[in-house]
Design an enzyme around this catalytic site. Structure first.
Site, PDB file in Angstrom:
ATOM      1  N   SER A   2      39.823  28.093  11.832  1.00  0.00           N
ATOM      2  CA  SER A   2      41.126  27.458  11.747  1.00  0.00           C
ATOM      3  C   SER A   2      41.489  27.171  10.287  1.00  0.00           C
ATOM      4  O   SER A   2      41.667  28.096   9.510  1.00  0.00           O
ATOM      5  CB  SER A   2      41.163  26.195  12.611  1.00  0.00           C
ATOM      6  OG  SER A   2      42.480  25.740  12.799  1.00  0.00           O
ATOM      7  N   HIS A  42      41.235  27.405  21.225  1.00  0.00           N
ATOM      8  CA  HIS A  42      40.943  26.963  19.865  1.00  0.00           C
ATOM      9  C   HIS A  42      39.754  26.002  19.845  1.00  0.00           C
ATOM     10  O   HIS A  42      39.515  25.275  20.811  1.00  0.00           O
ATOM     11  CB  HIS A  42      42.186  26.270  19.304  1.00  0.00           C
ATOM     12  CG  HIS A  42      42.230  26.184  17.824  1.00  0.00           C
ATOM     13  ND1 HIS A  42      42.615  27.225  17.021  1.00  0.00           N
ATOM     14  CD2 HIS A  42      41.936  25.160  16.984  1.00  0.00           C
ATOM     15  CE1 HIS A  42      42.568  26.865  15.755  1.00  0.00           C
ATOM     16  NE2 HIS A  42      42.152  25.610  15.707  1.00  0.00           N
ATOM     17  N   ASP A  74      45.518  30.084  22.290  1.00  0.00           N
ATOM     18  CA  ASP A  74      45.603  29.432  20.990  1.00  0.00           C
ATOM     19  C   ASP A  74      46.950  29.748  20.356  1.00  0.00           C
ATOM     20  O   ASP A  74      47.322  30.918  20.249  1.00  0.00           O
ATOM     21  CB  ASP A  74      44.472  29.954  20.100  1.00  0.00           C
ATOM     22  CG  ASP A  74      44.410  29.308  18.725  1.00  0.00           C
ATOM     23  OD1 ASP A  74      45.261  28.452  18.423  1.00  0.00           O
ATOM     24  OD2 ASP A  74      43.498  29.664  17.963  1.00  0.00           O
TER      25      ASP A  74
END
Length: 341
Positions: free
Chosen positions: A188, A313, A283
């Site tokens: 991320s 995620h 996600d």
């Protein structure tokens, strides 16, 4: 093991069908993908809790850390962990060095940055995952905690990440790493920082990292449509949370166009480090990660790319309760082994 953790792990051992019935009655399907039953159960439970956007950043960090502690696997026993500090542009940065026990001689290395929108997260966020990479890939991993917003807004995180990578290259021998065979990676926000480092090193005329490991990376903070819309309300990262992160990390909307914020906006990706790009099916960031992988390939960069269709995620921190997440993380570690060895 505390009672809450025991309850969560006991529930998540129930059969898929039971978990689905406890989570709305039917499997969650989006964009032709079906969410893992355990992920769906966690999503249903998460929906009952206040979103982190209702909290101040300090409380959000504490709440997220407590929640993830219930889900992560135990660290790998075959890895030695050493706490250290990395010099940063505004002071020392906390870090941990992970080395396979019994390793002989210097090893390829990876400088790793945790997820959290540049607002939440710390060294514990990816602790278990870093032990997995070190153990399976047979490399040394340097896990670095960069400064967080809103106390330290853009470009503090970028400056810290760049400094950490360059320090690791300069002190490879001290870290048991092989200079010139050190990659950068993260999930991320950590993937975003890694993509930026690869570009920044090329702009500076340096050889750059040996690998960029980008796990569900943020590549364009202006991205609209696609999975940003279809997965806008999927646990644990929502479009609303992404906006909350951006509001805390950036000073203004114009900064979203900066290539150090949105590496997708760099027009020329040729000559960048080989990449491993792994996205999650459920996600909001899925499509921008896949698009960045496609652009890297089109620019002639060697890319290993895939989407873990049934996962959401932050699956890198759910290896203790979601077998599919653990398998995905082990596969990433194998990819890193192939790339760096």
């Amino acid at each position: 093991m505390n009672i809450q953790k025991l309850i969560v792990r006991t529930l998540l051992k129930l059969p898929d069908g039971v978990l689905i019935r406890m989570s709305g009655g039917k499997p969650l399907a989006i964009d032709g993908r079906i969410l893992d039953a355990r992920m769906q159960f966690l999503a249903a439970q998460g929906a009952r809790q206040p979103s982190i956007v209702t909290l101040d950043p300090v409380a959000a960090r504490a709440g997220t850390a407590a929640g993830l502690a219930l889900l992560d696997d135990a660290p790998r026993a075959g890895v030695s962990v050493r706490a250290l500090e990395v010099p940063g542009p505004a002071g020392p940065l906390a870090a941990r060095l992970y080395t396979p026990k019994g390793a002989a001689g210097p090893l390829p290395g990876l400088v790793f940055f945790h997820f959290g929108g540049c607002v939440i997260g710390d060294l514990d966020t990816c602790h278990t995952f870093c032990t997995m990479i070190a153990d399976i890939a047979g490399i040394a991993v340097l896990n670095v905690a960069y400064r967080l917003a809103p106390e330290h807004k853009f470009p503090a995180a970028v400056d810290d990440a760049e400094a950490a990578y360059r320090w690791a290259e300069a002190h490879a021998a001290d870290l048991g790493m092989i200079a010139g065979r050190i990659g950068v990676g993260g999930d991320s926000a950590g993937g975003y920082l890694s993509a930026v480092i690869a570009q920044q090193e090329r702009r500076a005329g340096r050889p750059g990292p040996a690998l960029q490991l980008l796990i569900y990376p943020v590549t364009d903070w202006e991205w609209q449509g696609g999975s940003m819309q279809s997965c806008a309300d999927v646990y644990p990262l929502t479009a609303e949370i992404m906006d909350w992160f951006a509001g805390l990390y950036l000073d203004n909307e114009a900064e979203r166009k900066d290539v150090r914020v949105s590496p997708m906006k760099e027009p020329d990706l040729a000559g960048l480090a080989p990449a491993i790009v792994v996205t999650a099916g459920f996600d909001p960031l899925r499509d921008q990660g896949l698009a960045y992988a496609d652009r890297l390939k089109a620019a002639g960069v060697p890319v290993t790319s895939r989407c873990e269709d049934s996962l959401a995620h932050t699956f890198t921190a759910m290896t203790g309760v979601v077998p599919a997440a653990k398998a995905a993380c082990e596969k990433i570690a194998e990819d890193v082994k192939t790339a760096l060895h």
